[in-house]
Design a protein around this motif. Structure first.
Motif, PDB file in Angstrom:
ATOM      1  N   ILE A 133     -17.247  25.030  16.002  1.00  0.00           N
ATOM      2  CA  ILE A 133     -15.748  24.915  15.290  1.00  0.00           C
ATOM      3  C   ILE A 133     -15.205  26.344  15.570  1.00  0.00           C
ATOM      4  N   ALA A 134     -15.586  27.528  15.639  1.00  0.00           N
ATOM      5  CA  ALA A 134     -15.063  28.642  15.969  1.00  0.00           C
ATOM      6  C   ALA A 134     -14.437  28.637  17.390  1.00  0.00           C
ATOM      7  N   GLU A 135     -15.493  28.146  18.222  1.00  0.00           N
ATOM      8  CA  GLU A 135     -14.944  28.092  19.706  1.00  0.00           C
ATOM      9  C   GLU A 135     -13.859  27.221  20.047  1.00  0.00           C
ATOM     10  N   PHE A 136     -13.765  26.179  19.401  1.00  0.00           N
ATOM     11  CA  PHE A 136     -12.844  25.230  19.354  1.00  0.00           C
ATOM     12  C   PHE A 136     -11.585  25.588  18.962  1.00  0.00           C
ATOM     13  N   LYS A 137     -11.772  26.228  17.867  1.00  0.00           N
ATOM     14  CA  LYS A 137     -10.220  26.856  17.319  1.00  0.00           C
ATOM     15  C   LYS A 137     -10.013  28.211  18.214  1.00  0.00           C
ATOM     16  N   SER A 138     -10.690  28.719  18.959  1.00  0.00           N
ATOM     17  CA  SER A 138     -10.014  29.668  19.860  1.00  0.00           C
ATOM     18  C   SER A 138      -9.528  29.112  20.977  1.00  0.00           C
ATOM     19  N   LYS A 139     -10.104  28.059  21.502  1.00  0.00           N
ATOM     20  CA  LYS A 139      -9.621  27.466  22.602  1.00  0.00           C
ATOM     21  C   LYS A 139      -8.225  26.685  22.385  1.00  0.00           C
ATOM     22  N   ILE A 140      -7.965  26.247  21.100  1.00  0.00           N
ATOM     23  CA  ILE A 140      -6.716  25.490  21.034  1.00  0.00           C
ATOM     24  C   ILE A 140      -5.629  26.758  20.439  1.00  0.00           C
ATOM     25  N   THR A 141      -5.857  27.599  19.814  1.00  0.00           N
ATOM     26  CA  THR A 141      -4.962  28.712  19.661  1.00  0.00           C
ATOM     27  C   THR A 141      -3.899  29.177  20.769  1.00  0.00           C
ATOM     28  N   PRO A 142      -3.845  29.188  21.836  1.00  0.00           N
ATOM     29  CA  PRO A 142      -3.025  29.606  22.751  1.00  0.00           C
ATOM     30  C   PRO A 142      -2.097  28.422  23.127  1.00  0.00           C
ATOM     31  N   ILE A 143      -2.509  27.155  22.733  1.00  0.00           N
ATOM     32  CA  ILE A 143      -2.048  25.897  23.387  1.00  0.00           C
ATOM     33  C   ILE A 143      -0.674  25.454  22.080  1.00  0.00           C
ATOM     34  N   SER A 144       0.436  25.396  22.731  1.00  0.00           N
ATOM     35  CA  SER A 144       1.365  24.772  21.677  1.00  0.00           C
ATOM     36  C   SER A 144       1.611  23.470  21.526  1.00  0.00           C
ATOM     37  N   ASN A 145       1.231  22.401  22.361  1.00  0.00           N
ATOM     38  CA  ASN A 145       1.345  21.260  22.148  1.00  0.00           C
ATOM     39  C   ASN A 145      -0.174  20.537  22.257  1.00  0.00           C
ATOM     40  N   LEU A 146      -0.679  19.783  21.113  1.00  0.00           N
ATOM     41  CA  LEU A 146      -1.996  19.273  21.275  1.00  0.00           C
ATOM     42  C   LEU A 146      -1.743  17.810  21.561  1.00  0.00           C
ATOM     43  N   ASN A 147      -2.406  17.365  22.685  1.00  0.00           N
ATOM     44  CA  ASN A 147      -2.408  15.878  23.232  1.00  0.00           C
ATOM     45  C   ASN A 147      -3.750  15.586  23.667  1.00  0.00           C
ATOM     46  N   LYS A 148      -4.262  14.308  24.009  1.00  0.00           N
ATOM     47  CA  LYS A 148      -5.588  13.812  24.255  1.00  0.00           C
ATOM     48  C   LYS A 148      -5.710  14.424  25.643  1.00  0.00           C
ATOM     49  N   GLU A 149      -4.954  14.534  26.576  1.00  0.00           N
ATOM     50  CA  GLU A 149      -5.014  15.167  27.939  1.00  0.00           C
ATOM     51  C   GLU A 149      -5.702  16.663  27.816  1.00  0.00           C
ATOM     52  N   ILE A 150      -4.879  17.324  26.990  1.00  0.00           N
ATOM     53  CA  ILE A 150      -5.442  18.684  26.667  1.00  0.00           C
ATOM     54  C   ILE A 150      -6.830  18.759  25.967  1.00  0.00           C
ATOM     55  N   LEU A 151      -6.914  17.978  25.197  1.00  0.00           N
ATOM     56  CA  LEU A 151      -8.138  18.137  23.965  1.00  0.00           C
ATOM     57  C   LEU A 151      -9.435  17.669  24.723  1.00  0.00           C
ATOM     58  N   LYS A 159      -5.439  25.881  10.433  1.00  0.00           N
ATOM     59  CA  LYS A 159      -5.842  26.312   8.951  1.00  0.00           C
ATOM     60  C   LYS A 159      -6.853  25.858   8.333  1.00  0.00           C
ATOM     61  N   ARG A 160      -7.365  24.596   8.738  1.00  0.00           N
ATOM     62  CA  ARG A 160      -8.630  23.900   8.377  1.00  0.00           C
ATOM     63  C   ARG A 160      -9.728  24.474   8.893  1.00  0.00           C
ATOM     64  N   LEU A 161      -9.573  24.864  10.123  1.00  0.00           N
ATOM     65  CA  LEU A 161     -10.617  25.321  10.925  1.00  0.00           C
ATOM     66  C   LEU A 161     -11.263  26.650  10.300  1.00  0.00           C
ATOM     67  N   SER A 162     -10.341  27.447   9.680  1.00  0.00           N
ATOM     68  CA  SER A 162     -10.392  28.683   9.239  1.00  0.00           C
ATOM     69  C   SER A 162     -11.130  28.676   7.757  1.00  0.00           C
ATOM     70  N   ASN A 163     -11.257  27.410   7.087  1.00  0.00           N
ATOM     71  CA  ASN A 163     -11.715  27.369   5.817  1.00  0.00           C
ATOM     72  C   ASN A 163     -13.087  28.239   5.687  1.00  0.00           C
ATOM     73  N   LYS A 164     -12.954  28.878   4.663  1.00  0.00           N
ATOM     74  CA  LYS A 164     -14.172  29.941   4.452  1.00  0.00           C
ATOM     75  C   LYS A 164     -15.569  29.241   4.039  1.00  0.00           C
ATOM     76  N   ILE A 165     -15.429  27.815   3.745  1.00  0.00           N
ATOM     77  CA  ILE A 165     -16.598  27.013   3.288  1.00  0.00           C
ATOM     78  C   ILE A 165     -17.312  26.933   4.584  1.00  0.00           C
ATOM     79  N   ILE A 166     -16.592  26.695   5.656  1.00  0.00           N
ATOM     80  CA  ILE A 166     -17.297  26.237   7.166  1.00  0.00           C
ATOM     81  C   ILE A 166     -17.140  27.101   8.175  1.00  0.00           C
ATOM     82  N   VAL A 167     -16.887  28.528   7.914  1.00  0.00           N
ATOM     83  CA  VAL A 167     -16.792  29.467   8.892  1.00  0.00           C
ATOM     84  C   VAL A 167     -18.026  30.347   8.716  1.00  0.00           C
TER      85      VAL A 167
END
Length: 466
Positions: free
Chosen positions: A391-409, A458-466
């Motif tokens: 979860i943490a690594e996925f979050k760090s990889k999408i942080t610099p990306i402005s537009n999320l789509n399937k081709e990027i994900l 925001k959801r990937l930063s939820n204290k319950i799962i980080v």
């Protein structure tokens, strides 16, 4: 020939039963097909059980499924004097008589019939006795003087010719000893005064029809035409009653069955036209006829209703589908605010995937509707140390990306699968739980794109799962 006029005549003593809805539908469709009128009569003479709330619910339910009556509702209780006047006329003409049998006598007759295992028929004791012999201490009922000789043929528009021996119809009560009219008198007088040309109803009314025909003939009124529809049974073949689950319209709207789907299902329940299954409202009116009604009872099949509803969900315009969903949530769940509407509308293409009801779509869309993610204990157990790292690594990889789509994900997910030596589920499941609180639901890419980057982070930063 007079213009076709039909009616639906429910008692406002409870919620509208599904069998009643189908009867109303068949009456409404027949009158519309024949360019006639359809009327609603509220049979509210049972003062103890009749309630305005039930009347309003009946009208609302019919409207929900697309049935609107012509003119004002006809309220039976306002016509009682007319019913009593007709009973008096029948007395004067010798077609009715006063019966002074006590309750004890009637009970004794019923008891004897039970012992002989015969249906109870009143023994006509007072039919030809002079009133001079009447007791002073008993208030009489008024009975109709039914035919004793010969037989009567009912030319039924669904069942064909139905013949009955006249002596099997008892001298039925038309006025009780408190002066109130009974169902068979009131319904006949109302149908005559409303100028009904066709009486279409369940075939449990057949014996009532023979009684009512006799009143028509005695009053020298023109007989309407009668059609008796076979009843609806449960899947086990028993008569459907109000006590059965899913027997009222509310039972269906509550789980998110759409009105068009239910109407289409009820239309096809005991009626057919060629091999056509799906009918628009206009097609229903155009093709409906009494000849297409079968003679055997139909079985109410919930799986068929769900399948019909699924067809409508798949094929309806998505703006229209959203309207149904928003209305459903507003009544049974929680109102969808405009901020969520912007996210749900474009996501309907996948939120409706495999959905059989509006409730299924609502459940699929919960992760959008609610900002707070609620985790089940079983799902939280799946978030171990490795899952937290993913979860943490996925979050760090999408942080610099402005537009999320399937081709990027897709490449990001594939990279994580390779790095953690797992499969799509191994990476996708923890992320899905982090975003929605559940391992079930729509596809992972659809969830991420529909939430938008800010909400995902925001959801990937939820204290319950980080």
């Amino acid at each position: 020939m007079s213009k076709v006029a039909t009616r639906f005549a429910p008692s406002p003593t409870g919620a509208l039963h599904i069998g009643g809805v189908r009867t109303a539908l068949f009456n409404w469709l027949y009158s519309k097909n024949q360019k006639g009128t359809f009327h609603l009569r509220i049979e509210d003479t049972d003062k103890e059980r009749s309630k305005d709330e039930h009347k309003f619910q009946i009208i609302k339910s019919l409207k929900w499924i697309g049935i609107e009556h012509d003119g004002e509702e006809y309220i039976q209780s306002t016509k009682i004097k007319d019913h009593i006047d007709v009973a008096s006329e029948l007395l004067k003409s010798g077609n009715a008589y006063k019966c002074y049998c006590s309750n004890e006598e009637i009970e004794e007759q019923k008891k004897r019939a039970r012992q002989k295992k015969l249906p109870y028929i009143y023994n006509r004791k007072w039919r030809d006795i002079s009133e001079e012999e009447a007791p002073n201490d008993i208030k009489p009922v008024i009975r109709f003087k039914s035919k004793i000789e010969g037989s009567t043929i009912l030319k039924d528009l669904v069942q064909g010719d139905v013949e009955i021996d006249n002596n099997t119809i008892e001298d039925f009560i038309i006025l009780r000893n408190d002066g109130t009219p009974t169902y068979n008198l009131s319904a006949t007088v109302d149908d005559h005064q409303m100028n009904m040309t066709h009486i279409i109803r369940g075939d449990d009314h057949k014996i009532n029809t023979f009684k009512q025909m006799q009143i028509y003939l005695a009053m020298k009124w023109k007989l309407p035409q009668f059609a008796h529809i076979p009843l609806i049974h449960t899947i086990d073949g028993k008569k459907l009653s109000k006590r059965d689950n899913a027997s009222t319209l509310d039972d269906y709207s509550k789980i998110g069955i759409m009105p068009d789907a239910l109407r289409n299902y009820l239309l096809r329940l005991g009626w057919s036209f060629e091999d056509k299954e799906i009918f628009t409202l206009d097609e229903s009116i155009k093709h409906f006829n009494l000849e297409g009604i079968g003679k055997s009872p139909s079985k109410l099949d919930m799986s068929r209703i769900l399948s019909m509803n699924e067809h409508y969900i798949k094929n309806i315009d998505e703006n229209e589908l959203y309207k149904h969903l928003a209305e459903y949530c507003g009544i049974y769940k929680e109102k969808i605010n405009s901020e969520k509407e912007i996210k749900i509308k474009p996501s309907l293409s996948f939120l409706k995937n495999k959905a059989k009801t509006l409730e299924d779509i609502y459940n699929n869309a919960k992760y959008i509707i609610f900002d707070e993610v609620k985790f089940g204990d079983e799902d939280l157990k799946l978030i171990d140390e490795k899952a937290k790292e993913i979860i943490a690594e996925f979050k760090s990889k999408i942080t610099p990306i402005s537009n999320l789509n399937k081709e990027i994900l897709e490449p990001i997910i594939n990279e994580l699968i390779k790095k953690y030596e797992t499969n799509f589920k191994g990476v996708g499941q923890p992320i899905r739980i982090a975003l929605t609180g559940s391992k079930f639901g729509p596809g992972l890419y659809d969830i991420i794109i529909s939430l938008g980057k800010d909400e995902v982070e925001k959801r990937l930063s939820n204290k319950i799962i980080v």
